[in-house]
Design a protein around this motif. Structure first.
Motif, short mmCIF file in Angstrom:
data_model
loop_
_atom_site.label_atom_id
_atom_site.label_comp_id
_atom_site.label_asym_id
_atom_site.label_seq_id
_atom_site.Cartn_x
_atom_site.Cartn_y
_atom_site.Cartn_z
N GLN A 9 0.75 -1.14 -0.02
CA GLN A 9 0.02 0.00 0.06
C GLN A 9 0.73 1.14 -0.15
OE1 GLN A 9 -2.38 0.38 3.66
NE2 GLN A 9 -4.04 1.46 2.28
N ASP A 10 1.91 1.19 0.80
CA ASP A 10 2.83 2.49 0.71
C ASP A 10 3.42 2.65 -0.30
OD1 ASP A 10 2.30 3.03 3.49
OD2 ASP A 10 4.16 1.73 4.36
N VAL A 11 3.90 1.36 -0.97
CA VAL A 11 4.57 1.68 -2.58
C VAL A 11 3.53 2.15 -3.33
CG1 VAL A 11 5.40 0.25 -4.42
CG2 VAL A 11 6.13 -0.25 -2.20
N HIS A 12 2.20 1.87 -3.60
CA HIS A 12 1.39 2.23 -4.34
C HIS A 12 1.17 3.63 -4.18
CE1 HIS A 12 0.72 -1.43 -6.59
NE2 HIS A 12 0.28 -2.01 -5.69
N GLY A 13 0.99 4.06 -2.91
CA GLY A 13 0.63 5.51 -2.50
C GLY A 13 1.60 6.35 -2.92
N ALA A 14 3.02 5.92 -2.85
CA ALA A 14 4.18 6.78 -3.09
C ALA A 14 4.09 6.80 -4.72
CB ALA A 14 5.41 6.14 -2.77
N ARG A 15 4.07 5.84 -5.43
CA ARG A 15 3.90 5.94 -6.76
C ARG A 15 2.85 7.05 -7.41
NH1 ARG A 15 4.53 -0.36 -8.59
NH2 ARG A 15 6.83 -0.70 -7.97
N ASP A 16 1.51 6.94 -6.64
CA ASP A 16 0.43 7.59 -7.02
C ASP A 16 0.97 9.24 -6.77
OD1 ASP A 16 -0.89 5.49 -7.84
OD2 ASP A 16 -2.24 5.49 -5.90
N ALA A 17 1.59 9.30 -5.58
CA ALA A 17 1.96 10.89 -5.41
C ALA A 17 3.07 11.23 -6.38
CB ALA A 17 2.35 10.86 -3.87
N TYR A 18 3.82 10.54 -6.99
CA TYR A 18 4.94 10.99 -7.72
C TYR A 18 4.40 11.10 -9.19
CZ TYR A 18 9.58 10.96 -10.03
OH TYR A 18 10.40 11.34 -11.08
N ASP A 19 3.43 10.39 -9.27
CA ASP A 19 3.03 10.24 -10.77
C ASP A 19 1.99 11.34 -10.82
OD1 ASP A 19 4.12 8.26 -11.66
OD2 ASP A 19 2.52 6.77 -11.40
N SER A 20 1.34 12.22 -9.91
CA SER A 20 0.57 13.20 -9.93
C SER A 20 1.37 14.49 -9.97
CB SER A 20 -0.06 13.42 -8.47
OG SER A 20 0.65 13.67 -7.44
N LEU A 21 2.83 14.52 -10.06
CA LEU A 21 3.31 15.58 -10.22
C LEU A 21 3.90 15.59 -11.59
CD1 LEU A 21 5.77 15.13 -7.13
CD2 LEU A 21 4.23 16.96 -7.37
N PRO A 22 4.13 16.97 -12.18
CA PRO A 22 4.06 18.32 -11.45
C PRO A 22 2.88 18.84 -11.34
CG PRO A 22 4.82 18.58 -13.85
CD PRO A 22 4.46 17.15 -13.61
N ASP A 23 1.73 18.29 -11.65
CA ASP A 23 0.43 19.20 -11.48
C ASP A 23 0.17 19.38 -10.21
OD1 ASP A 23 0.46 19.20 -14.19
OD2 ASP A 23 -0.84 17.33 -14.30
N ALA A 24 0.34 18.52 -9.06
CA ALA A 24 -0.08 18.37 -7.72
C ALA A 24 0.94 18.87 -6.86
CB ALA A 24 -0.55 17.21 -7.20
N VAL A 25 1.80 19.79 -7.34
CA VAL A 25 3.09 20.12 -6.48
C VAL A 25 2.72 21.10 -5.43
CG1 VAL A 25 3.71 22.04 -8.17
CG2 VAL A 25 5.56 21.29 -6.70
N ALA A 26 1.79 22.06 -5.61
CA ALA A 26 1.42 22.68 -4.33
C ALA A 26 0.82 21.93 -3.12
CB ALA A 26 0.18 23.79 -4.87
N GLU A 27 0.05 20.89 -3.52
CA GLU A 27 -0.80 20.18 -2.73
C GLU A 27 0.26 19.34 -1.93
OE1 GLU A 27 -3.45 15.92 -2.85
OE2 GLU A 27 -3.41 17.58 -4.47
N ILE A 28 1.41 18.65 -2.71
CA ILE A 28 2.13 17.86 -2.02
C ILE A 28 3.33 18.39 -1.38
CG2 ILE A 28 3.92 16.07 -2.52
CD1 ILE A 28 1.91 14.94 -4.83
N PHE A 29 3.82 19.35 -1.92
CA PHE A 29 5.06 20.12 -1.40
C PHE A 29 4.71 21.42 -0.73
CE2 PHE A 29 7.21 17.17 -3.99
CZ PHE A 29 8.30 16.97 -3.36
N GLY A 30 3.48 22.11 -0.73
CA GLY A 30 3.12 23.23 0.00
C GLY A 30 3.21 24.52 -0.95
N GLU A 31 2.74 25.50 -0.45
CA GLU A 31 2.57 26.85 -1.06
C GLU A 31 3.97 27.25 -1.45
OE1 GLU A 31 0.83 31.44 -0.34
OE2 GLU A 31 0.51 29.85 1.04
#
Length: 216
Positions: A9-31
């Protein structure tokens, strides 16, 4: 749920978060964070105040547990751009991430990343001696490659290249200008960044006429 299931589950979560970048950069890394993806390298720029938080996010949320290197670039008029290259090395899914921030020349300081990536220690020492960037709370921020008595930071753009005072920069003349009997017009001699005027620094300081009237 078993530990293997948790790991998956952790691996899939990390992959999903990585694959959401660069579009979700503010959500993941902050303002204030920005990101771009080029040549399979994801680059994330964050404010200096978010440096450690960004590295923790890279390790814990994106699964980038492998620390590769940390260094800096001197950008005149902007500051020092400090970068850390990390990666996720899960089987069949290597993902690379470059986390960067910029600190001003007059306040070149960041907190040490040793608490996030233990391998950052030597890299921070090298960056400190070569650029003068201080990493606060580093337990042994001393020279790594240079002699202890060495003064200055040799990879700064304003560092004086003393050797060029003793021996002229090879690019000071066009091909053929140094050959005997050359009668063509002389171009204005140029000095690259870091090469001082010999009338301002070195053994001939104050002994030469102004540059425009000085013979070659």
């Amino acid at each position: 749920m078993t530990s293997d299931a948790h790991d998956a589950q952790d691996v899939h979560g990390a992959r999903d978060a990585y694959d959401s970048l660069p579009d979700a950069v503010a959500e993941i890394f902050g303002e204030g964070a920005t990101a771009e993806l080029a040549y399979d390298l994801l680059t994330v720029d964050v404010p200096a105040a978010s440096w450690l938080t960004a590295l923790e996010t890279a390790r814990d949320r994106l699964g980038c547990t492998y620390f590769d290197w940390l260094s800096a670039v001197d950008e005149p008029g902007t500051g020092f751009r400090v970068a850390a290259h990390v990666a996720s090395v899960r089987p069949r899914a290597v993902r690379r991430l470059l986390v960067r921030t910029t600190v001003p020349h007059e306040a070149a300081e960041l907190p040490t990343a040793l608490g996030v990536y233990a391998g950052a220690g030597w890299h921070e020492r090298e960056t400190y001696e070569m650029f003068g960037v201080t990493f606060t709370d580093h337990p042994n921020l001393v020279h790594l490659l240079l002699p202890e008595a060495f003064e200055g930071h040799p990879l700064r753009k304003d560092f004086v290249l003393a050797a060029r005072v003793a021996k002229a920069w090879p690019g000071a003349k066009e091909p053929g200008e140094s050959t005997p009997g050359h009668a063509g017009p002389k171009r204005r001699q140029m000095l690259p960044p870091g090469v001082p005027d010999p009338n301002e620094w070195g053994p001939l300081k104050g002994q030469l006429p102004p540059a425009p009237t000085r013979p070659a």
